[in-house]
Design an enzyme around this catalytic site. Structure first.
Site, PDB file in Angstrom:
ATOM      1  N   HIS A 178       0.814  -1.210   0.000  1.00  7.28           N
ATOM      2  CA  HIS A 178       0.000   0.000   0.000  1.00  7.28           C
ATOM      3  C   HIS A 178       0.851   1.265   0.000  1.00  7.28           C
ATOM      4  CE1 HIS A 178      -2.640  -2.922   2.456  1.00  7.28           C
ATOM      5  NE2 HIS A 178      -2.945  -3.021   1.174  1.00  7.28           N
ATOM      6  N   LYS A 189       6.306   6.682   6.865  1.00 10.09           N
ATOM      7  CA  LYS A 189       5.841   5.883   7.996  1.00 10.09           C
ATOM      8  C   LYS A 189       7.019   5.430   8.849  1.00 10.09           C
ATOM      9  CE  LYS A 189       2.028   3.911   5.330  1.00 10.09           C
ATOM     10  NZ  LYS A 189       1.482   2.692   4.721  1.00 10.09           N
ATOM     11  N   TYR A 226       2.193   1.956  13.642  1.00 12.89           N
ATOM     12  CA  TYR A 226       2.971   2.863  12.808  1.00 12.89           C
ATOM     13  C   TYR A 226       2.481   4.295  12.895  1.00 12.89           C
ATOM     14  CZ  TYR A 226      -0.632   1.770   9.220  1.00 12.89           C
ATOM     15  OH  TYR A 226      -1.799   1.566   8.535  1.00 12.89           O
ATOM     16  N   LYS A 249      -9.645  -7.092  -1.261  1.00 12.41           N
ATOM     17  CA  LYS A 249      -9.168  -5.807  -1.785  1.00 12.41           C
ATOM     18  C   LYS A 249      -7.708  -5.913  -2.234  1.00 12.41           C
ATOM     19  CE  LYS A 249      -8.490  -1.033  -0.291  1.00 12.41           C
ATOM     20  NZ  LYS A 249      -8.624  -0.081   0.809  1.00 12.41           N
ATOM     21  N   ASP A 250      -6.871  -6.586  -1.439  1.00 12.62           N
ATOM     22  CA  ASP A 250      -5.452  -6.704  -1.786  1.00 12.62           C
ATOM     23  C   ASP A 250      -5.204  -7.728  -2.891  1.00 12.62           C
ATOM     24  OD1 ASP A 250      -4.865  -4.738   0.021  1.00 12.62           O
ATOM     25  OD2 ASP A 250      -3.828  -6.026   1.446  1.00 12.62           O
TER      26      ASP A 250
END
Length: 181
Positions: free
Chosen positions: A62, A72, A132, A169-170
């Site tokens: 992502h 991040k 994160y 979704k992935d």
């Protein structure tokens, strides 16, 4: 704190100083002044995220694009993951290259992933809590992704593909060649 730049410029592994005694341990997990000094630039984190996953869960790959791109700082609070950063900066000499770093509650390592990278991880332990910091707010319209098993990237997730748990979704993310960058 020991800070090691990876082969991907601007991407750093951070090994905090951990003080251990009969009571347990203490560590400073984040100090803005020390962190910014160590990586050589100022990063203002504005959002913290946390996830829980079981063994084999893949959350990848992502990123955010444009003005909503995110840097991040990632770490594992409990368990063990294989963390992956992919350089998506078209002008970078390491474009389309990736690194993998094992992050765990035992090694307490952190990974700083600058803007312009895709990020993901797979849970190697039975359970893991992943934490994160982001330097920009999430924006759904700016999200992008690359399929975890992209043959161009050839990422070794360290678990057999039939044992990986990947969201719907992935599973439908595009390859790097077709990704919106």
């Amino acid at each position: 704190m020991n800070v090691i730049e990876t082969k991907l410029k601007g991407c750093f592994v951070i090994e905090p100083t951990v003080f251990i005694d009969e009571r347990g341990y203490f560590m400073e997990s984040f100090n803005a002044e020390r962190f910014n000094g160590a990586i050589g630039r100022k990063v203002d984190f504005v959002q913290d995220n946390q996830s829980y996953s079981t063994k084999g869960v893949v959350r990848a790959l992502h990123y955010q694009i444009g003005e909503h791109a995110q840097a991040k700082l990632v770490r594992v609070l409990y368990g063990k993951v294989l963390d992956v950063a992919v350089d998506l900066r078209k002008d970078s000499p390491t474009y389309a290259e990736h690194i993998v770093v094992e992050l765990s509650d035992e090694n307490k390592k952190q990974l700083f992933i600058p803007k312009g990278f895709a990020h993901g991880f797979v849970t190697l332990s039975e359970e893991a809590e992943f934490f994160y910091k982001c330097d920009n707010y999430y924006n759904k319209a700016s999200e992008g992704g690359i399929i975890f098993n992209d043959p161009t990237l050839n990422i070794d997730w360290r678990l057999p593909e039939d044992k990986l748990i990947v969201s719907v979704k992935d599973r439908i993310l595009p390859t790097l060649q077709n990704a919106r960058l």
